[in-house]
Design a protein around this motif. Structure first.
Motif, PDB file in Angstrom:
ATOM      1  N   ASP A   1     -38.292 -66.230  28.301  1.00 61.32           N
ATOM      2  CA  ASP A   1     -38.493 -65.642  26.971  1.00 61.32           C
ATOM      3  C   ASP A   1     -39.361 -66.537  26.104  1.00 61.32           C
ATOM      4  OD1 ASP A   1     -36.973 -63.485  27.687  1.00 61.32           O
ATOM      5  OD2 ASP A   1     -35.130 -64.228  26.774  1.00 61.32           O
ATOM      6  N   SER A   2     -39.140 -67.848  26.219  1.00 59.05           N
ATOM      7  CA  SER A   2     -39.911 -68.775  25.386  1.00 59.05           C
ATOM      8  C   SER A   2     -41.393 -68.743  25.743  1.00 59.05           C
ATOM      9  CB  SER A   2     -39.366 -70.198  25.539  1.00 59.05           C
ATOM     10  OG  SER A   2     -39.597 -70.703  26.843  1.00 59.05           O
TER      11      SER A   2
ATOM     12  N   THR B   1     -46.774 -76.801  26.158  1.00 56.34           N
ATOM     13  CA  THR B   1     -45.326 -76.733  26.266  1.00 56.34           C
ATOM     14  C   THR B   1     -44.890 -77.234  27.629  1.00 56.34           C
ATOM     15  OG1 THR B   1     -45.195 -74.856  24.755  1.00 56.34           O
ATOM     16  CG2 THR B   1     -43.298 -75.232  26.187  1.00 56.34           C
TER      17      THR B   1
ATOM     18  N   LEU C   1     -43.026 -66.075  26.860  1.00 63.78           N
ATOM     19  CA  LEU C   1     -43.578 -64.816  26.353  1.00 63.78           C
ATOM     20  C   LEU C   1     -43.715 -64.822  24.837  1.00 63.78           C
ATOM     21  CD1 LEU C   1     -41.611 -62.281  28.598  1.00 63.78           C
ATOM     22  CD2 LEU C   1     -43.989 -62.997  28.847  1.00 63.78           C
ATOM     23  N   GLU C   2     -42.841 -65.556  24.173  1.00 62.62           N
ATOM     24  CA  GLU C   2     -42.815 -65.537  22.717  1.00 62.62           C
ATOM     25  C   GLU C   2     -43.606 -66.676  22.079  1.00 62.62           C
ATOM     26  OE1 GLU C   2     -38.677 -65.653  21.864  1.00 62.62           O
ATOM     27  OE2 GLU C   2     -38.290 -63.601  22.570  1.00 62.62           O
ATOM     28  N   ARG C   3     -44.125 -67.595  22.887  1.00 57.58           N
ATOM     29  CA  ARG C   3     -44.810 -68.754  22.320  1.00 57.58           C
ATOM     30  C   ARG C   3     -46.122 -68.345  21.653  1.00 57.58           C
ATOM     31  NH1 ARG C   3     -46.407 -68.582  27.567  1.00 57.58           N
ATOM     32  NH2 ARG C   3     -48.518 -69.317  28.105  1.00 57.58           N
ATOM     33  N   GLU C   4     -46.552 -69.099  20.683  1.00 54.65           N
ATOM     34  CA  GLU C   4     -47.809 -68.847  19.987  1.00 54.65           C
ATOM     35  C   GLU C   4     -48.981 -69.254  20.883  1.00 54.65           C
ATOM     36  OE1 GLU C   4     -48.402 -67.421  17.133  1.00 54.65           O
ATOM     37  OE2 GLU C   4     -46.282 -67.059  16.699  1.00 54.65           O
TER      38      GLU C   4
END
Length: 245
Positions: free
Chosen positions: A53-54, A16, A56-59
């Protein structure tokens, strides 16, 4: 909102690419972002929060778990590391500490007491309450916390910055410490990082270390050839609560 201030990140395969607009047009960049007039600092910007947030929430990547299994499987229970002329044995019987500088002193607190390291925030003094020890209140991510001077309680004299601009940008920090609701914020001059030491490396503190009436140093460790005072966090927090609250 221009392209550099877009919330979305770009994902290529397992990687990312972050939109780190704060490094380009924000407080760490050229400060041309028009949102700074409203939010003052990038930490208060919804774009900065959305990127966090992205993350922490990423796969996780497909090999993430296996990579850590391999790393942990290769880590020996103990290892001998030669630093200079001294052999240091590191085992599971170790302490993790955060080392920071205050004036000319290197200090340390147990990592379990560390909540966050942040850039300096505005300290709001309280009428008839603030003094050299209790500096006032600070807002850390929406939470109002008590701010105290370690330099005052430990009798450590402040050192003038040779380059005030560089010092303000690169060195001054605030550390948020405590457990549960018992939290304190301490301004410090520099944060060196988190390190692990074997319990055998923790030496007894000398009878007199500073001019402080109480001995807040639990022991001494040596890091990069320099003495580090490992503070007694329980005594420190107890004293702060007794003198301020």
């Amino acid at each position: 909102m221009n392209d550099a201030h877009s919330i979305s990140n770009v994902t290529t395969g397992d990687r990312t690419i972050l939109n780190d607009c704060w490094n380009k047009i924000g407080v760490l960049g050229d400060r041309t972002c028009p949102e700074l007039e409203t939010v003052i600092h990038c930490y208060e910007c919804p774009v900065y929060a959305a990127v966090g947030d992205s993350l922490l929430e990423r796969e996780p990547s497909t090999d993430y778990l296996q990579d850590w299994i391999d790393i942990l499987g290769e880590t020996p229970a103990s290892s001998e590391i030669n630093e200079g002329n001294e052999a240091i044995i590191r085992t599971s019987e170790a302490i993790s500490i955060i080392i920071f500088r205050l004036g000319n002193e290197k200090l340390a607190l147990p990592v379990r007491m560390l909540q966050e390291v942040t850039h300096p925030c505005v300290i709001q003094p309280l009428p008839h309450r603030s003094n050299e020890l209790f500096l006032g209140l600070v807002n850390i991510r929406g939470e109002t916390l008590l701010c105290a001077s370690l330099g005052h309680i430990l009798h450590i004299e402040a050192t003038p910055a040779t380059n005030p601009i560089a010092n303000a940008i690169n060195l001054q920090r605030m550390i948020v410490t405590g457990q549960g609701e018992d939290k304190w914020v301490f301004p410090v001059d520099e944060v060196h990082g988190i390190f692990r030491f074997h319990l055998n490396e923790l030496q007894d503190a000398p009878v007199v270390i500073t001019k402080a009436e109480e001995g807040y140093t639990k022991g001494i460790v040596y890091w990069e050839g320099q003495k580090v005072n490992y503070l007694d966090s329980e005594l420190l927090f107890y004293t702060l609560n007794q003198k301020i609250l």
